[in-house]
Write a protein that holds these residues in place. Structure first.
Motif, PDB file in Angstrom:
ATOM      1  N   GLU A 136      28.486 -33.816  -4.919  1.00 16.44           N
ATOM      2  CA  GLU A 136      27.566 -32.962  -4.153  1.00 16.44           C
ATOM      3  C   GLU A 136      27.140 -33.656  -2.860  1.00 16.44           C
ATOM      4  O   GLU A 136      27.118 -33.062  -1.788  1.00 16.44           O
ATOM      5  CB  GLU A 136      26.337 -32.638  -5.023  1.00 16.44           C
ATOM      6  N   LEU A 162      28.131 -32.134   0.836  1.00 19.33           N
ATOM      7  CA  LEU A 162      27.091 -31.579   1.712  1.00 19.33           C
ATOM      8  C   LEU A 162      26.606 -32.557   2.774  1.00 19.33           C
ATOM      9  O   LEU A 162      25.665 -32.240   3.508  1.00 19.33           O
ATOM     10  CB  LEU A 162      25.919 -31.087   0.865  1.00 19.33           C
ATOM     11  N   ARG A 184      22.070 -26.169   3.492  1.00 21.71           N
ATOM     12  CA  ARG A 184      22.548 -26.252   2.108  1.00 21.71           C
ATOM     13  C   ARG A 184      22.150 -25.001   1.329  1.00 21.71           C
ATOM     14  O   ARG A 184      22.953 -24.437   0.587  1.00 21.71           O
ATOM     15  CB  ARG A 184      21.981 -27.500   1.422  1.00 21.71           C
TER      16      ARG A 184
END
Length: 177
Positions: A132, A136, A144
């Motif tokens: 993750e 991101l 996000r």
């Protein structure tokens, strides 16, 4: 110099430019490239755990659901039965799952996570957290949130098409806002 010879300058990228055949589908092409890169990144974070991409989804389902019939597991993860069988063989060899006859129907098999796999749960969560972070990196909190919202809408639209095409179910149904 003719108009045909003048081209738009391309942004410098480490990834290949879009082939002309996808000019009518730039978002689909972008999603395909991102999905491929995401799977590669997932493979890297899972490799140290002795898992291949996709096996963690089987394990997640088993950790959350307990013992389930192999046919239910196949349906839950939405993969080809032969792929799931091969994944289960590897996970069984590594001691993460066990299969046993279903006491209610000896023709069916129950699959369950072993006690030994419980430590793997913590490691898979950590690996997904790292994935993750990598995925991101460079997006702020609002971006996000917006990306998650938009991907949910895309997933719901694709799910509708998949179901319309004859699939029995799709777990994206109703998730988009």
């Amino acid at each position: 110099m003719t108009a045909e010879s003048v081209q738009e300058p391309r942004a410098v990228s480490q990834c290949a430019a879009a082939p002309s055949a996808v000019l009518d589908g730039p978002v689909s092409h972008a999603i395909s490239r991102v999905a491929r890169l995401h799977r590669i990144a997932a493979g890297r974070v899972l490799r140290d755990l002795g898992l291949h991409p996709g096996q963690e989804f089987l394990m997640m389902h088993l950790w959350d659901s307990g013992a389930v019939r192999q046919s239910e597991l196949i349906k839950a993860v939405g993969l080809d039965p032969s792929t799931v069988t091969k994944m289960l063989q590897r996970l069984e060899q590594s001691g993460h799952v066990r299969r046993r006859p279903d006491p209610a129907d000896r023709r069916a098999s129950l699959v369950e996570a072993t006690d030994a796999s419980c430590g793997l749960l913590v490691e898979v969560r950590r690996a997904w957290g790292e994935l993750e972070r990598q995925t991101l990196d460079g997006l702020d909190a609002a971006e996000r949130t917006e990306l998650t919202r938009l991907l949910g809408k895309v997933e719901a639209a694709l799910c509708t098409e998949v179901v319309r095409g004859g699939a029995a179910e799709c777990d994206a149904a109703g998730k988009a806002e």
